[in-house]
Design a protein around this motif. Structure first.
Motif, PDB file in Angstrom:
ATOM      1  N   SER A 258       3.432  -6.631  -4.305  1.00  0.00           N
ATOM      2  CA  SER A 258       4.444  -6.454  -3.292  1.00  0.00           C
ATOM      3  C   SER A 258       4.826  -8.019  -2.735  1.00  0.00           C
ATOM      4  N   GLY A 259       4.005  -8.844  -3.335  1.00  0.00           N
ATOM      5  CA  GLY A 259       4.042 -10.458  -2.717  1.00  0.00           C
ATOM      6  C   GLY A 259       3.262 -10.452  -1.498  1.00  0.00           C
ATOM      7  N   GLY A 260       2.575  -9.341  -0.762  1.00  0.00           N
ATOM      8  CA  GLY A 260       1.784  -9.503   0.207  1.00  0.00           C
ATOM      9  C   GLY A 260       0.340  -9.979  -0.308  1.00  0.00           C
ATOM     10  N   LEU A 261      -0.448 -10.379   0.735  1.00  0.00           N
ATOM     11  CA  LEU A 261      -1.600 -10.867   0.402  1.00  0.00           C
ATOM     12  C   LEU A 261      -2.597  -9.647  -0.710  1.00  0.00           C
ATOM     13  N   PHE A 282       4.524  -4.546 -10.950  1.00  0.00           N
ATOM     14  CA  PHE A 282       5.742  -3.831 -10.412  1.00  0.00           C
ATOM     15  C   PHE A 282       5.873  -4.094  -9.052  1.00  0.00           C
ATOM     16  N   THR A 283       7.435  -4.318  -8.472  1.00  0.00           N
ATOM     17  CA  THR A 283       7.492  -4.564  -6.958  1.00  0.00           C
ATOM     18  C   THR A 283       8.821  -3.907  -6.976  1.00  0.00           C
ATOM     19  N   ILE A 284       8.955  -3.803  -5.426  1.00  0.00           N
ATOM     20  CA  ILE A 284      10.364  -2.920  -5.068  1.00  0.00           C
ATOM     21  C   ILE A 284      11.160  -4.017  -4.474  1.00  0.00           C
ATOM     22  N   SER A 296       9.702  -8.446   6.510  1.00  0.00           N
ATOM     23  CA  SER A 296      10.252  -9.598   5.661  1.00  0.00           C
ATOM     24  C   SER A 296      10.488  -9.289   4.409  1.00  0.00           C
ATOM     25  N   ASN A 297      11.249 -10.098   3.718  1.00  0.00           N
ATOM     26  CA  ASN A 297      11.619  -9.665   2.409  1.00  0.00           C
ATOM     27  C   ASN A 297      10.407 -10.115   1.279  1.00  0.00           C
ATOM     28  N   ASP A 298       9.885  -9.268   0.760  1.00  0.00           N
ATOM     29  CA  ASP A 298       8.947  -9.327  -0.150  1.00  0.00           C
ATOM     30  C   ASP A 298       8.980  -9.734  -1.298  1.00  0.00           C
ATOM     31  N   ILE A 361      -2.945  -0.307 -10.303  1.00  0.00           N
ATOM     32  CA  ILE A 361      -3.539  -0.933  -9.407  1.00  0.00           C
ATOM     33  C   ILE A 361      -3.082  -1.534  -8.121  1.00  0.00           C
ATOM     34  N   GLY A 362      -3.484  -0.716  -6.796  1.00  0.00           N
ATOM     35  CA  GLY A 362      -2.676  -1.337  -5.755  1.00  0.00           C
ATOM     36  C   GLY A 362      -3.617  -1.793  -4.810  1.00  0.00           C
ATOM     37  N   GLY A 363      -3.017  -2.471  -3.490  1.00  0.00           N
ATOM     38  CA  GLY A 363      -3.725  -3.244  -2.624  1.00  0.00           C
ATOM     39  C   GLY A 363      -3.963  -2.350  -1.502  1.00  0.00           C
ATOM     40  N   ALA A 364      -3.898  -1.226  -1.375  1.00  0.00           N
ATOM     41  CA  ALA A 364      -3.982  -0.241  -0.309  1.00  0.00           C
ATOM     42  C   ALA A 364      -5.441  -0.417   0.127  1.00  0.00           C
TER      43      ALA A 364
END
Length: 630
Positions: A258-261, A282-284, A296-298, A361-364
């Motif tokens: 996502s571009g998040g931490l 993959f990102t949205i 904010s724009n990821d 794999i995700g950051g949830a």
């Protein structure tokens, strides 16, 4: 990753597998023995051969198992079993779990580090055990009515009386946008709680059940006696171990970025572990609406991370036809969750599947384990607020009604002021609210409202806090609530369902057993320090990522709900929340719902998510409870 169904003392048709076929498009299996039925749909990830076909029979043919999930430490468990003389016919984690159960009984559940929901049935004793993983990553629904027991990975595969609605759960979907604990819109269908296992016995045709919980570490008031640097070193090692474990697969693995931490750190660790391999992310793209919704724009940050780490980045459009896709989303969710984020997960999962990736794999969980939400920052003021007389808080909170929620910041201030009117014992819970309880109850018809008047709006949250009596720190209490409710019933529900709707398994390294057990004892001041959320995690990230990515403002993974409700979905709101339709469904009070809609149109209140929730409930009843419509 797969889907499971089963029944005891109840006949179900094999066609029920068609309802969950999306979870396992690679294979199906069916098993019947006396009054027991087990069904399975398979998404082949570990041991893709026919040797891992399910339902999986033990070598002696006396025990059978259906399993949905991944066990990341199954090779370690298998090695211990082999040392005890156990032999295996496959390389699947399914067989490891079954042989582990035959050797250790239910104690094996405490040994499993992974995500799972499973049922094991003994043909000799006619007893079964049904279990869900300790953090509730994988869904599991069940019903026990009139001596008939049934279960499934998804609610849609279960039969129930459409007239038996759980108004408490339905109210929760409006109040919180999700329903914590066991409740679903059907009074007859419940969710297994995280870490819960149920023993099902057949005694001369009479079914009985007994539930227990996997023994897990929880917040107990103790803290790691270590320096900040030592904690960072330990956390770094555990994160690397978690990612390494979850890269286990016989098929290609991709990543959310996502571009998040959280997602960025996981990709960075994967790059460290696999420096020369291609890594697909993959990102949205939420550029068109991020600002208006308070995000904010990821995308810009996702590109920065991808360039920094040298990974491939597939940008997926967030465009949807929400009026067309709304009912389909609710169908896949199984529950009337009021959140658009599932559509982003679905879009990414579909694209990943098209490109040949069965695993993402995700950051949830990063926010819930290490303290990443704005509501956590507000807790630092709680000690000061508690010293203010309640009548003054009531007056201050009253100003909330005067504030127009026209911008993201005004909406947040309005919500914060509203919490001040709550008594101290409830304020910890109010941060999960989207609509106050009095307003929620007013939306229901008279007989439903009467039932809701008897309920404690925060009963589940109180029970969770009571589980950790030795933990007195409010931040850790909040994190326990996050992991026990919001993470399970909101984030994991849509993450699993939308990934599986596209035939994609989504893994969550932040919920690795060893990592979470370590996090329980991290001193709270290292989770939230100087108003910096996820402080200790960010110190680890400094070893991997650019500072501009680590210390960027908090973003969301959402969609333009307010625009959709007032524009794109306005026709749907008008038709489905019309007097005729509301009276047909006989759940809500038309006058009150209409007043909510009109106040939202005028901008007097910020009720778009609440209206979304009502639409979601309407959609759920239409699709899952068709008998209610004349």
């Amino acid at each position: 990753m797969c889907g499971i169904v089963g029944a005891f003392n109840k006949k179900i048709d094999r066609k029920v597998l068609d309802l969950i076929k999306h979870r396992g498009p690679d294979d199906t299996g069916w098993f019947e023995h006396k009054n027991a039925i087990l069904g399975h749909v398979r998404l082949s990830i570990q041991d893709v051969s026919e040797m891992a076909h399910q339902p999986f029979l033990s070598k002696d043919g006396n025990t059978v198992m259906v399993f949905n999930g991944e066990i990341y430490n199954h090779w370690e468990i298998r090695k211990g079993l082999e040392e005890k003389g156990v032999t295996f016919k496959s390389t699947s984690d399914t067989e490891t779990v079954l042989e582990g159960y035959l050797m250790y009984g239910t104690q094996v559940f405490e040994m499993l580090n992974g995500i799972f929901a499973l049922c094991i049935y003994d043909l000799i004793t006619e007893k079964a055990v049904l279990v869900r993983d300790r953090f509730g990553v994988k869904p599991l629904y069940y019903s026990f009515v009139d001596n008939e027991f049934q279960f499934s990975s998804e609610l849609k595969a279960l039969e129930f009386d459409s007239n038996e609605l759980d108004y408490g759960a339905i109210a929760n979907y409006i109040k919180f946008l999700w329903s914590p604990g066991k409740g679903t819109p059907s009074k007859q269908i419940k969710k297994m709680l995280p870490g819960e296992y149920c023993t099902i016995s057949n005694n001369n045709g009479v079914i009985s059940t007994e539930s227990k919980f996997i023994q897990t570490n929880k917040f107990d008031g103790t803290r790691h006696l270590a320096t900040e640097d030592e904690l960072v070193d330990s956390l770094d090692a555990l994160l690397v171990q978690a990612v390494q474990r979850q890269l286990l697969s016989d098929v290609p693995v991709g990543f959310f970025l996502s571009g998040g931490l959280d997602s960025s750190l996981l990709v960075a660790i994967a790059r460290k572990l696999r420096p020369s391999e291609d890594i697909q992310c993959f990102t949205i793209d939420t550029t068109t609406f991020a600002k208006s919704e308070g995000f904010s724009n990821d995308l810009d940050y996702a590109r920065i991370v991808a360039d920094h780490l040298g990974v491939k980045l597939e940008v997926v459009s967030s465009d949807v036809d929400i009026a067309k896709d709304f009912d389909s989303m609710i169908w896949h969710l199984d529950e009337p969750q009021a959140d658009p984020a599932p559509l982003n997960v679905l879009n990414i999962s579909k694209r990943a599947a098209e490109m040949g990736f069965k695993v993402l794999i995700g950051g949830a969980g990063g926010d819930d384990v290490f303290s990443g939400y704005r509501r956590h920052q507000m807790l630092k003021y709680e000690a000061k607020i508690s010293k203010i007389p309640q009548f003054i808080l009531n007056i201050t909170g009253g100003f909330a009604s005067l504030l127009k929620p026209s911008t993201p910041n005004k909406r947040r201030v309005k919500k914060l002021l509203g919490t001040l009117r709550k008594p101290k014992k409830d304020r910890l819970f109010t941060y999960f609210d989207w609509l106050d309880w009095r307003t929620v109850k007013s939306l229901f018809k008279a007989d439903a409202k009467e039932k809701l008047d008897k309920l404690d709006e925060y009963s589940f949250f109180r029970s969770k806090v009571n589980e950790i009596p030795k933990e007195h720190n409010s931040l850790n209490q909040m994190l326990h609530l996050e992991m026990s409710s919001f993470l399970v019933d909101h984030n994991f529900n849509y993450t699993d369902k939308m990934g599986m709707a596209a035939g994609v398994e989504i893994r969550v390294p932040f919920l690795d057993n060893d990592l979470v057990d370590f996090s329980y004892k991290i001193p709270p001041e290292f989770k939230l320090k100087n108003n910096v959320t996820k402080y200790i995690l960010k110190k680890v990230a400094e070893r991997y990522l650019p500072m501009e990515v680590i210390y960027r403002s908090k973003a969301g993974f959402g969609a333009p709900v307010r625009k959709w409700i007032t524009e794109d979905l306005s026709a749907l709101v008008e038709s489905r929340l019309s007097r005729e339709n509301i009276e047909k469904f006989n759940i809500f009070d038309y006058a009150q719902v209409n007043a909510l809609v009109e106040s939202n149109k005028k901008g007097d209140i910020d009720a778009s998510y609440s209206i979304w929730a009502i639409l979601a409930i309407d959609s759920w009843v239409r699709q899952f409870s068709k008998g209610r419509i004349n």
